[in-house]
Design a protein around this motif. Structure first.
Motif, PDB file in Angstrom:
ATOM      1  N   ALA A 102     -36.874  -0.108  53.784  1.00  0.00           N
ATOM      2  CA  ALA A 102     -38.476  -0.452  53.458  1.00  0.00           C
ATOM      3  C   ALA A 102     -39.257   0.866  53.849  1.00  0.00           C
ATOM      4  O   ALA A 102     -38.766   1.726  54.536  1.00  0.00           O
ATOM      5  N   ALA A 103     -40.634   0.922  53.629  1.00  0.00           N
ATOM      6  CA  ALA A 103     -41.344   1.719  53.945  1.00  0.00           C
ATOM      7  C   ALA A 103     -41.506   2.036  55.635  1.00  0.00           C
ATOM      8  O   ALA A 103     -41.683   3.220  55.893  1.00  0.00           O
ATOM      9  N   ASP A 104     -41.404   0.942  56.210  1.00  0.00           N
ATOM     10  CA  ASP A 104     -41.395   1.141  57.666  1.00  0.00           C
ATOM     11  C   ASP A 104     -40.060   1.794  58.051  1.00  0.00           C
ATOM     12  O   ASP A 104     -40.104   1.897  59.439  1.00  0.00           O
ATOM     13  N   PRO A 271     -40.379  10.373  46.827  1.00  0.00           N
ATOM     14  CA  PRO A 271     -41.788  10.154  46.590  1.00  0.00           C
ATOM     15  C   PRO A 271     -42.445  10.924  45.839  1.00  0.00           C
ATOM     16  O   PRO A 271     -43.618  10.206  45.058  1.00  0.00           O
ATOM     17  N   HIS A 329     -37.080   7.090  52.041  1.00  0.00           N
ATOM     18  CA  HIS A 329     -38.228   6.587  52.773  1.00  0.00           C
ATOM     19  C   HIS A 329     -38.971   7.708  53.534  1.00  0.00           C
ATOM     20  O   HIS A 329     -38.127   8.673  53.831  1.00  0.00           O
ATOM     21  N   ARG A 330     -40.175   7.766  53.947  1.00  0.00           N
ATOM     22  CA  ARG A 330     -40.896   8.766  54.529  1.00  0.00           C
ATOM     23  C   ARG A 330     -40.903   7.985  56.095  1.00  0.00           C
ATOM     24  O   ARG A 330     -41.348   6.608  56.152  1.00  0.00           O
ATOM     25  N   ASN A 331     -40.696   8.914  56.979  1.00  0.00           N
ATOM     26  CA  ASN A 331     -41.106   8.329  58.531  1.00  0.00           C
ATOM     27  C   ASN A 331     -42.306   8.747  58.893  1.00  0.00           C
ATOM     28  O   ASN A 331     -43.219   8.825  58.167  1.00  0.00           O
TER      29      ASN A 331
END
Length: 362
Positions: A102-104, A271, A329-331
């Protein structure tokens, strides 16, 4: 105090507010009863061992990725953040063939190639993965509420995500099944979608292996809302890997340039929109190797043969196994994080690995 019985008019008749509220409440109770009945029906179909439940997953952190040089952190365009060797006493755990983080950066949904969901949460020490928490498993259900594996649809290999909707690719039967995961979670029932005839004719054990959904707000409008499906080693007449655009504005077939005997094992979108392909190869003489290629999304269209630069390549001198799952995902720092998982084939001589790298921006 006298209750306010001010009516509103419906087709010229007085309809008290109390009666309206009673109708709404009754409808809500009926709907809740139907939902409960559906859940109970699923529970009756599933044995106690098959119902969604918590499992224990032990995680042993990996200190390094390069076995020969533990101090090394950079590998091509990837920087190693950390990894885990995962084990569980649960007999259904293993064979992890796809993952979506997930994005989180913590919560994830994954699947096994025997038709089971696995979800949980990655635990971090700063940016380094150190454990897995809140693990649950459940069989992937078909439209009738029975496990997909019960009908032989067990070779579940890939996941694509469109908000709360998940698409799962099943290799041996050449099917894609849609789940309303956002609403129903692990009890979601799969509905098969229409797929191209050429996809249905892929080789039995070299079929659908990678699946991504291009968002509807993509910078490439020709692919917006499209499922990109890539086979493992379904080769066209030129020896390239067959792939498909399903739905969207421009459905059709395309091909991925095959080189160095690599096969596709998963894919994910960056992204910025480009496609990452996770690939692997194995031979008894050279052993196991994995790599990641970057494909420009704008080059993907019906009839195209696409290729792209190699970002990363590793052999058995590194902490790899049968790497089958890839997620992006991005952190919190804005870095692009790649999560890779391996399929241990339920073998005692293989491992379930979770590896994370950051990708250098172009």
């Amino acid at each position: 105090m006298t209750a306010d019985r001010t009516p509103f008019r419906r087709r010229g008749l007085a309809w008290p507010i109390e009666r309206t509220l009673a109708v709404v409440l009754a409808a809500s109770l009926v709907l809740a009863a139907l939902v409960l009945a559906a859940d109970l029906a699923v529970a009756q179909v599933l044995s106690p061992a098959e119902r969604p439940g918590a499992i224990d997953v032990q995680a042993q952190p990996l200190a390094a990725f390069d076995i020969r040089d533990p101090s090394r952190r950079q590998f091509g365009l990837l920087e190693f953040q950390g990894g885990l060797v995962l084990r569980s006493p649960n007999r259904h755990f293993g064979g992890i063939s796809a993952i979506r983080v997930a994005a989180d950066g913590a919560h994830f949904i994954a699947l096994t190639d025997r038709g089971w969901w696995w979800r949980g949460r990655i635990v971090y020490d700063d940016s380094r993965p150190v454990g897995i928490a809140d693990s649950e498993m459940a069989p992937i259900l078909g439209a009738d509420g029975r496990p997909l594996a019960a009908r032989g649809w067990f070779d579940t290999e890939c996941i694509a995500e469109d908000g709360g909707t998940l698409y799962v690719g099943i290799e041996r039967v050449h099917q894609i099944v849609r789940f309303n995961y956002g609403k129903d979670g692990l009890l979601a029932r799969g509905q098969p979608i229409a797929v191209p005839p050429a996809l249905r004719s892929l080789p039995a054990n070299k079929g659908l292996e990678a699946l991504v959904f291009v968002p509807k707000d993509s910078k490439e409008p020709a692919l917006a809302g499209t499922l990109i499906a890539v086979s493992e080693r379904g080769l066209d007449k030129a020896g390239n890997i067959s792939a498909f655009l399903i739905g969207g504005p421009n459905p059709g077939g395309f091909a991925v340039q095959r080189s160095a005997s690599y096969d596709v094992s998963d894919a994910a979108l960056l992204p910025g929109g480009d496609l990452l392909l996770l690939e692997r190869k194995f031979s008894w003489t050279s052993g196991l190797a994995v790599r990641i290629r970057r494909i420009a999304l704008g080059e993907i269209r019906p009839g195209a043969v696409v290729d792209g630069p190699i970002l990363f390549e590793a052999d058995l001198g590194y902490e790899i196994d049968n790497m089958e799952g890839l997620s992006v995902h991005r952190n919190a720092s804005g870095e692009i994080v790649l999560t890779l998982v391996s399929d241990d084939n339920f073998s005692m001589i293989q491992r379930t690995l979770l590896l994370q790298f950051t990708l250098a921006e172009p």
